[in-house]
Design a protein around this motif. Structure first.
Motif, PDB file in Angstrom:
ATOM      1  N   LEU A 231       0.844  -1.188   0.000  1.00  0.00           N
ATOM      2  CA  LEU A 231       0.000   0.000   0.000  1.00  0.00           C
ATOM      3  C   LEU A 231       0.883   1.243   0.000  1.00  0.00           C
TER       4      LEU A 231
ATOM      5  N   ASP B  39      -3.720   5.134  -0.814  1.00  0.00           N
ATOM      6  CA  ASP B  39      -4.425   3.882  -1.096  1.00  0.00           C
ATOM      7  C   ASP B  39      -5.466   3.605  -0.006  1.00  0.00           C
TER       8      ASP B  39
ATOM      9  N   ARG C 163      -6.551   2.642  -5.459  1.00  0.00           N
ATOM     10  CA  ARG C 163      -5.218   3.251  -5.474  1.00  0.00           C
ATOM     11  C   ARG C 163      -5.307   4.764  -5.697  1.00  0.00           C
TER      12      ARG C 163
END
Length: 300
Positions: free
Chosen positions: A60, A64, A138
Motif C-alpha cells: 500500500l 491507497d 489506489r
C-alpha cells in the motif's frame, strides 16, 4: 436503471464501530484473526504491506484505500524495514489517542486511519455474500477525506450525529466500491457491474426483481449466447445467474417482511413470484420456515 450497490449498502444498515489513527516506526507487524466486522484502512503516509489470509500480500502506498467487507484474518506490517518472521507488535495508545506500532519513540514513518463497521441487518451475511471480499482503491484522495469526515463526526457531540455517521459511512462504502471497479478485481458484484456484458444484466435484475427473468432473456440483455453468458456470469460474479437472482429476491423479501407494511401476496408480486403459495414454498425452502412465521419473529 437500478443502482445495486446503493440498494445493498442501504439494506445492510452499516454502523460505525470505531476509528483509530495508527502511526508506525521501524519494523512492525500487527495481526487480527477471526474478525467479523467490515474493515477499512486509508494509508496517509509511508508504505505498508497488507496480507489477507488466502491472498497474496499487497503493498500500500500513500492515498491507497482498502475495504474488506467481511474481514476474517489479516496482517498489516512495515515494508522498509520489514519485521522479523513471526514477530508481532502490540499497538500502544498514546495520550493523544493515536496508536503507535513498532518503536513508540521512533520517528513516524507510516500513518494510517483505520476503521471497523458492523451491519445491523439480520441478513448481513447474505447481503455481504453479494459483495466482493476485498476492494483496493489506489491513490483516490476522496476516500481518505470521507474517512476523515466520518472519524471527526463520530467523535463529535453534535445533534443528529448518529444519522450523519450512518449516511457518511454509506457514502464511504459506495464510493469505495465504485472507485474499485477494476477488471482484475476479485469475483463478485463489483467486477460484474464493471463488465460491459454482465453489468447491464445485474442492473436489470435489480431494477425489476418482479420480472420473470430467464437465462436466455438475460443472455440477450448481455448480447451473448446462453452458454457464453452463463459461463461469463459464473466466472465474473462467482455464482450462477439464477442463484444470484434468488439471493437478491430473498434479501428483498426478508426486508419487506420485517417492515410489516406488506402482505405476503404483495411481496410475492414485488419479487417475481406468480402467487403467494409459490413464494411461500420458495421462501421456506431457502430460509427454513414460511414467510408468515419469519414476519412474526422478525418484524420491526
Amino acid at each position: 436503471m437500478s443502482d445495486p450497490y446503493s440498494e445493498i449498502i442501504s439494506l445492510l444498515q452499516p454502523q460505525a464501530s470505531y476509528f483509530k489513527l495508527a502511526h508506525g516506526s521501524g519494523p512492525f507487524r500487527v495481526r487480527r484473526a477471526n474478525v467479523n466486522d467490515a474493515f477499512y484502512c486509508s494509508l496517509l503516509t509511508g508504505r505498508a504491506s497488507l496480507q489477507v489470509d488466502g491472498k497474496e500480500p499487497m503493498i500500500l502506498d500513500p492515498g491507497d484505500f482498502v475495504l474488506i467487507p467481511a474481514a476474517k484474518s489479516f496482517s498489516f506490517s512495515s515494508v522498509d524495514p520489514p519485521p522479523l518472521e513471526g514477530v508481532l507488535s502490540v499497538p500502544i495508545e498514546g495520550a493523544d489517542g493515536v496508536f503507535r506500532l513498532g518503536n513508540p519513540d521512533g520517528e513516524v514513518e507510516v500513518r494510517q486511519l483505520i476503521g471497523h463497521c458492523t451491519f445491523a441487518s439480520p441478513d448481513a451475511e447474505l447481503l455481504v455474500s453479494l459483495l466482493p471480499d476485498l476492494v483496493v482503491v489506489r491513490g483516490e484522495g476522496r476516500l481518505a477525506a470521507f474517512t476523515g469526515f466520518l472519524r471527526d463526526e463520530a467523535r463529535a457531540n453534535r445533534p443528529a450525529r448518529d444519522v450523519v455517521v450512518e449516511h457518511l459511512l454509506q457514502v464511504l462504502l459506495i464510493e469505495a466500491f465504485r472507485s474499485g471497479a477494476e477488471p482484475a478485481a476479485t469475483a463478485g458484484l463489483l467486477r460484474g457491474l464493471a463488465d460491459l456484458r454482465i453489468g447491464p444484466t445485474l442492473r436489470a435484475m435489480h431494477a425489476a426483481p418482479d420480472h420473470s427473468w430467464t437465462v436466455p432473456e438475460l443472455a440477450r440483455e448481455a448480447g451473448l449466447s446462453r452458454s457464453a453468458f452463463y459461463a461469463r456470469f459464473n466466472q465474473i460474479v462467482g455464482t450462477a445467474p439464477m442463484s444470484y437472482l434468488l439471493n437478491w429476491r430473498m434479501a428483498l423479501a426478508k426486508h419487506l417482511l420485517r417492515s410489516g407494511e406488506h402482505s405476503i401476496t404483495e411481496i410475492s408480486g414485488k419479487i417475481g413470484y406468480g402467487s403467494a403459495s409459490a413464494f411461500s414454498t420458495a421462501f421456506a425452502r431457502y430460509v427454513g420456515y414460511p414467510p408468515a412465521q419469519y414476519s412474526r419473529t422478525f418484524s420491526a
